[in-house]
Every structure is written in C-alpha cells, then in structure tokens.
Design an enzyme around this catalytic site. Structure first.
Site, PDB file in Angstrom:
ATOM      1  N   LYS A 116       0.826  -1.211   0.000  1.00 62.56           N
ATOM      2  CA  LYS A 116       0.000   0.000   0.000  1.00 62.56           C
ATOM      3  C   LYS A 116       0.856   1.255   0.000  1.00 62.56           C
ATOM      4  O   LYS A 116       0.452   2.289  -0.540  1.00 62.56           O
ATOM      5  CB  LYS A 116      -0.949  -0.022   1.198  1.00 62.56           C
ATOM      6  CG  LYS A 116      -1.951  -1.174   1.130  1.00 62.56           C
ATOM      7  CD  LYS A 116      -2.864  -1.193   2.328  1.00 62.56           C
ATOM      8  CE  LYS A 116      -3.866  -2.340   2.229  1.00 62.56           C
ATOM      9  NZ  LYS A 116      -3.239  -3.662   2.232  1.00 62.56           N
ATOM     10  N   GLU A 191      -0.903   6.624   8.908  1.00 62.95           N
ATOM     11  CA  GLU A 191      -1.418   7.790   8.193  1.00 62.95           C
ATOM     12  C   GLU A 191      -2.527   8.420   9.021  1.00 62.95           C
ATOM     13  O   GLU A 191      -3.057   7.796   9.957  1.00 62.95           O
ATOM     14  CB  GLU A 191      -1.933   7.399   6.809  1.00 62.95           C
ATOM     15  CG  GLU A 191      -3.117   6.461   6.820  1.00 62.95           C
ATOM     16  CD  GLU A 191      -3.535   6.040   5.412  1.00 62.95           C
ATOM     17  OE1 GLU A 191      -2.744   6.217   4.473  1.00 62.95           O
ATOM     18  OE2 GLU A 191      -4.658   5.528   5.269  1.00 62.95           O
ATOM     19  N   HIS A 226     -12.723  -2.598  10.886  1.00 62.79           N
ATOM     20  CA  HIS A 226     -12.237  -2.299   9.539  1.00 62.79           C
ATOM     21  C   HIS A 226     -12.591  -3.390   8.534  1.00 62.79           C
ATOM     22  O   HIS A 226     -12.015  -3.448   7.449  1.00 62.79           O
ATOM     23  CB  HIS A 226     -10.718  -2.051   9.543  1.00 62.79           C
ATOM     24  CG  HIS A 226     -10.279  -1.067  10.578  1.00 62.79           C
ATOM     25  ND1 HIS A 226     -10.592   0.273  10.502  1.00 62.79           N
ATOM     26  CD2 HIS A 226      -9.596  -1.227  11.749  1.00 62.79           C
ATOM     27  CE1 HIS A 226     -10.097   0.889  11.564  1.00 62.79           C
ATOM     28  NE2 HIS A 226      -9.495   0.010  12.329  1.00 62.79           N
ATOM     29  N   ARG A 283      -7.806  -8.399  -6.899  1.00 66.93           N
ATOM     30  CA  ARG A 283      -8.514  -9.679  -6.805  1.00 66.93           C
ATOM     31  C   ARG A 283      -9.998  -9.411  -6.880  1.00 66.93           C
ATOM     32  O   ARG A 283     -10.438  -8.258  -6.932  1.00 66.93           O
ATOM     33  CB  ARG A 283      -8.192 -10.362  -5.473  1.00 66.93           C
ATOM     34  CG  ARG A 283      -8.501  -9.457  -4.276  1.00 66.93           C
ATOM     35  CD  ARG A 283      -8.340 -10.157  -2.964  1.00 66.93           C
ATOM     36  NE  ARG A 283      -8.324  -9.249  -1.833  1.00 66.93           N
ATOM     37  CZ  ARG A 283      -9.401  -8.738  -1.251  1.00 66.93           C
ATOM     38  NH1 ARG A 283     -10.609  -9.017  -1.728  1.00 66.93           N
ATOM     39  NH2 ARG A 283      -9.308  -7.934  -0.215  1.00 66.93           N
TER      40      ARG A 283
END
Length: 649
Positions: A116, A191, A226, A283
């Site tokens: 990422k 982040e 999440h 995917r």
C-alpha cells in the site's frame, strides 16, 4: 481453453467459483486443510487435494503445496479467490512458471499494488489525492487520531485506530504481528485517520487487449474492526461529477499498472466529499455480487474469459439497473466486542427472493481457524428502498440455528433511520452499536421461553391432540403424577447465560401457563415443533427446533436457549481474579516480561488469543499481581480455560 480450475481457497468463494465453472463446463479441483475435509467446497469439487494441517500458514498459505496439488490433479488453471494468496505476486509467478494459467492480474501489477505504501506513491504520481503519510517516530498528540495499517493484504487485518499517543508503539507491534500471521508480511505504515469518512470503491474489469471497464461504484462504509458488514451498489447520494471522478481515477489506476482481470480501487470520502485513494485490491472482492446484480453479469465468468484471452465487448460496460445490497452473516456476538462464536450450525435457511452465497450448510462445524463469515445475503430491486426492505425481511425470517450471529444487528442496521436515508460513514457502529444490540423490547423473549417449555413438555411427557376441531390443544396422556394439576417447571439459559424458569400446568383443557405467570396469554396449540399462543387477542405461531439441549424458538429472529437440568448442578469453582478464555483459540503472544509475581494495572494487555484470523487482547481486570500464568505461546485453549489469575491489591 481452460478445462480444469483449481481454486486456491476455501468456503464461500471456492463454491462461488465452482458454480460458474460448472455452468461453463469446466472441471473443478478443491484444496482443503484437515478441518475442511468434509466441508461443502471439498465435496462439491470434481477432485480434492489435502493440505496437511489446520493453520492457514501450513495449508492455504503454502503456495508450493497448492501448485503441486494443481499439477497432481490435472488442473490447467488456478483461481486464487480472495484472501490467503490472492494478492501474492510470488504465488502468481509460481503458478505461471509451472505452466498453469493464472486467473488474475499479472504478477507485476499485483506487486505494484500489493504494498500500500508503494501503491500510494504510484497514485500520487497519477494525481490522485492521498492522505499524507506519517513517520511513527515523529507523531505527536496533534496528529491523533492515526491509522496503523498493514502494507500487505486486506480484510481489516493488521489495522488499528490509535487515539492515545502512549498506545502507538503497542498498536504498531500488534498490527505488525497480526499482518505477519495473516499475510506473511509484517510491514505497517501510519497515516491520518479520517473521522466519519465514507468507504466508496469502484469495480474495474480489464482485458489483455487494453480495454478497461469501470463497473459503477459500491458503498462499503458499514464496517466493524475495519471489515465490511453491509455493502451496496451503486453508492447512494454521490453527485454525478464525483462519481465520474472516482471511476476515471479507478481506470487510470488500472492502466498505470497494465492491469488485467477483476480488481477494485478503494477511496475514502471525507465529510467535505473530497476523495482520497486508499488502495487497489488486485482480486475479486467479497462484495462483488452487488455489482453483478446491478450490471447483470458474472464477474467470475469474465475472469475466466479474460484469462483465456477474450476481449471485453467493444460497446463498453453494461449499464447499471436498480440497486443491490449485501449483508455478511458472521458467527460473532456484536454485543460483546464482536467476539467470534463457534459450534455446530444445525440449520441455515434464508427465505425470499434473495441470493445466498454460503460457505457452510446444515450441520457444518464453525471452528476457530478461519474467518467467521457464514454467508452473504444479497437483495436486488428496482429501487434502493425496496432492496433494503427485501434484505431486512429475508434476514429477519432466516432460520439460523447454531452459534450466535450478527443477524439481528444486520436487520436493525438496515432499518436504522441513518441507513434508510443513505447517511453512511465508517463511524456508524461506533455511534449506534449499543442501541443496535440492545435487548428487544416487548414480551417476545418471555413468550419464546413459554413456547420452548410447552414444546418440551409435549415432546418428553407424551400428548394427544384435543378433541375439539380447532383449536387442538395438546393433552397429557403419559408421565403420570400424583398431583397432575400442580405446576411443572423447566429451566433455560439465554445467550447471555441468564437463567430463566418457566412454570406450566396440565389442566383439563390441556397445557397452560401456571396461574399468574403469563396474564393475558392462552395456549391454542402445542406440538414438539410449534406452539400457537394468543396474547391480548393476537394469535402467533412460534416454530420450535431442538438439537440436543439447544432450543430455537420463533420464525422471526429466533430466540436461542439452552435447556438446563431440572435441578441445578453444582458449579465448578474458579479462583477469584481468574481470566477465562471467552472463545476457543490459540495463545499467540504473552506480554514481554510477564511472569508470576509481576504487578499489573487495570486494562493492561497480558496476552493475546488468535481466533478466526483476528487477535483478541486479554487484559488485567484490576490493579494487582499476576499470581498465575497458566498458558504458553502456541497453546490451544477452549472456552472457559483459565489463562491467568490476577490477585487484586
């Protein structure tokens, strides 16, 4: 042409791929770990290959064993599904190097998006707005809250929201450990955490001839830990300009890495409506059915066609029609910190005109090794309001007889005023969970207990139907007692462990609640499988199903009880301060330096259990001293196992 496909996965996604393969006349090969030897996906395939062991690291994450399985079974292609090795470029290369067809994007595209951190740099160069990355050593209280996130993988694993600076180092360590266990890569980054953002994503489909389709948007904002819970397509309430911006950015992302096959580009929308790139999942997504229903296509079929070199139609992507909503049915307890639940699933039946993609069936054992998702239930309708109503109605009437699930939460979420009007963001459950998991109001539970007791009485003591044509009330013909008119008693525990006592009598008219216990309630019929009650003039039939000591009552949101012995048994004593395992699992970590005699403070993490691919902290209940540490790292524990004892100061 592909003739035989091995699916390098298990459960629902393996069955989903097999279904399309059967429709196309393609043979199928399953792989299975030992706990999945009798699983539906194993039995449904034309051939199956055992992966010795139980843990994912020894089985479904062993790419070398899976490639050998494909060659041994005569497969000529491998579909990775989602999770496990689906975004592992090394596995994709190994499949191709073995002369097999890889049903997925090129390894280089996976590699470009797998990290990422690397993907964000790539998207930054393409002009897509990004949250600014943070260096862990330089984070201050002014930067909070922040999000710690695994660089590899997905599905919510390896992610932590940090709101206190003192907790940052521990959460980075925990996220890294969880990511390493799930994906074999413990890299994490930090982040800014965007409060009350919307999770919106774009499905892309790209062929090997340079064409890329953007198949509309999906909203996946309702999440726990999440991980997505409810998804829908198209994302409601987006301005046309924003929708075009997201779709154009998704196509640009796919083109930037020469993408092929099905993929998803995820964005986070701030309250201002400004989009931020999150990641690209290289995917098929769990929530792909909502896109399939809205665009009337089979994404798995197109994955296979693209892998065979077929181009996408030149006239472009099919238009969207109507609205689709998906709910994930998990074996977990939302009222108790989303705790995973295990046990036998005796019955799973969802009525109505809805699509059900399930990895389990009646009689399946729900264990601790894998994700707790039982099924996805998807409804389509011409309008969003109708689709939401259809889905809630089907879930409410589903017979889910087994471990505790999130079914009631799903129904209440779909009917919540915020959801109904499309007021969605990732903080939905943070704000509403307590209300959504509150015990239902009214006499439903009490009436269900009465029905359970009457059905058990009919079953165990022998009855015949009353002579009146209607209603026919059960009458006692066996189980002689000296004083038949005296109240009898049956005891049950509900899902929270609270014990209840139900008293009833055998009168001349048949079974009835004991005098004074159920005012205004009449028994119209009683049989082992159903009881008809009239309460304040309203007649309701309650279905009753019993499996051993487990009783499920009701056709709408069944109540679950455990039948208890008539005379209470003495309880096993545990030492005060004992920390008991709330679920079966494996001890994966013990706090550094923790030994018997160590002083601990209330809320301090002592050890970590891994169950259903998630880590669960066990914390000190009070200030005190650790007087016993009863487990070691790697030890498997059952519910109720004493893990440690804290002697309170």
């Amino acid at each position: 042409m592909i003739t035989s496909v091995l699916v390098a996965n298990r459960g629902e996604i393996a069955r989903r791929v097999f279904r399309t393969c059967r429709e196309l006349g393609i043979a199928t090969v399953a792989v299975h770990a030992d706990p999945d030897a009798g699983a539906p996906h194993t039995r449904e395939a034309d051939a199956a290959v055992r992966l010795p062991g139980s843990a994912p690291a020894d089985t479904y994450l062993r790419g070398d064993l899976i490639v050998k399985a494909a060659l041994a079974a005569g497969a000529d292609a491998v579909h990775p599904g989602y999770g496990f090795l689906s975004e592992n470029a090394g596995f994709a290369r190994a499949v191709r190097d073995a002369g097999l067809v890889w049903i997925g994007p090129p390894p280089a595209a996976i590699e470009a998006m797998a990290s990422k951190t690397g993907a964000k740099k790539l998207m930054s160069g393409a002009g897509v707005p990004l949250p600014a990355p943070l260096e862990p050593d330089g984070i201050t209280a002014d930067d909070l809250p922040v999000l710690v996130k695994a660089a590899a993988g997905g599905g919510g694993r390896g992610m932590r929201v940090v709101r206190e600076l003192a907790a940052l180092d521990g959460e980075i360590e925990a996220a890294g450990a969880e990511a390493a266990a799930a994906f074999g890569d413990g890299e994490v980054f930090v982040e800014p955490y965007i409060e009350r953002g919307r999770h919106v994503e774009v499905q892309v489909l790209a062929d090997t001839h340079g064409q890329v389709w953007a198949l509309g948007t999906r909203d996946c904002s309702l999440q726990r830990r999440h991980q997505k819970v409810i998804e829908e397509a198209p994302a409601p309430g987006l301005p046309d300009e924003l929708r075009r911006t997201l779709q154009d950015a998704a196509v640009a992302a796919a083109r930037a890495v020469a993408y092929e096959g099905a993929g998803t580009v995820e964005f986070l929308l701030a309250e201002t409506g400004r989009p931020y790139f999150l990641e690209m999942n290289t995917r098929l997504q769990v929530e792909h059915p909502v896109t399939e229903l809205v665009h009337d296509l089979d994404l798995v079929e197109w994955q296979l066609r693209i892998a065979e070199g077929e181009p996408l139609p030149a006239n472009g992507a099919p238009d969207a029609r109507g609205h689709a909503v998906e709910a994930r049915l998990y074996a977990e307890d939302p009222a108790h910190q989303w705790r995973p639940r295990t046990g036998t699933l005796w019955r799973l039946d969802v009525p109505g005109e809805v699509r059900v993609d399930a990895g389990v069936e009646d009689g399946s054992e729900i264990g601790t090794h894998y994700d707790p998702m039982l099924a996805k239930v998807i409804a389509w309708a011409p309008t969003r309001a109708t689709a939401v109503r259809k889905l809630a109605h089907a879930l409410e009437r589903a017979r889910v007889h087994g471990p505790v699930t999130n079914r009631d939460l799903l129904v209440r979420s779909l009917r919540h005023p915020d959801f109904v009007v499309g007021r969605l963001d990732t903080g939905f459950y943070d704000r509403h969970l307590s209300a959504l998991t509150a015990p239902p109001a009214g006499e439903g539970a009490a009436h269900a207990l009465l029905a359970a007791a009457l059905a058990d009485a009919v079953r165990s003591e022998g009855v015949r139907a009353g002579s009146a044509p209607r209603p026919a009330v059960a009458k006692r013909v066996g189980g002689w007692r000296n004083l038949a008119s005296q109240p009898q008693c049956r005891r049950y525990a509900d899902e929270d462990g609270t014990e209840h006592e139900v008293r009833y009598v055998w009168g001349r008219a048949g079974l009835a609640p004991a005098p004074g216990t159920y005012p205004g309630v009449r028994v119209l019929e009683a049989a082992p499988s159903s009881v008809v009650l009239e309460a304040d003039g309203v007649r309701r039939e309650l279905a009753v199903a019993r499996y051993g000591d487990h009783v499920f009552v009701g056709s709408v949101g069944p109540y679950a009880f455990t039948a208890l012995p008539r005379l209470p048994e003495p309880e096993a004593a545990t030492e005060p301060g004992s920390l008991l395992a709330a679920m079966p699992g494996t001890v994966v970590r013990i706090a550094e330096g923790l030994t018997e005699g160590t002083s601990v403070t209330a809320g301090e993490p002592l050890l970590w259990l891994e169950a259903m691919k998630m880590e669960h902290r066990v914390v000190a209940p009070a200030d005190g001293v650790l007087s016993a540490l009863s487990v070691d790292v790697g030890q498997q524990v059952d519910v109720g196992t004493v893990l440690a004892v804290v002697t309170e100061e």
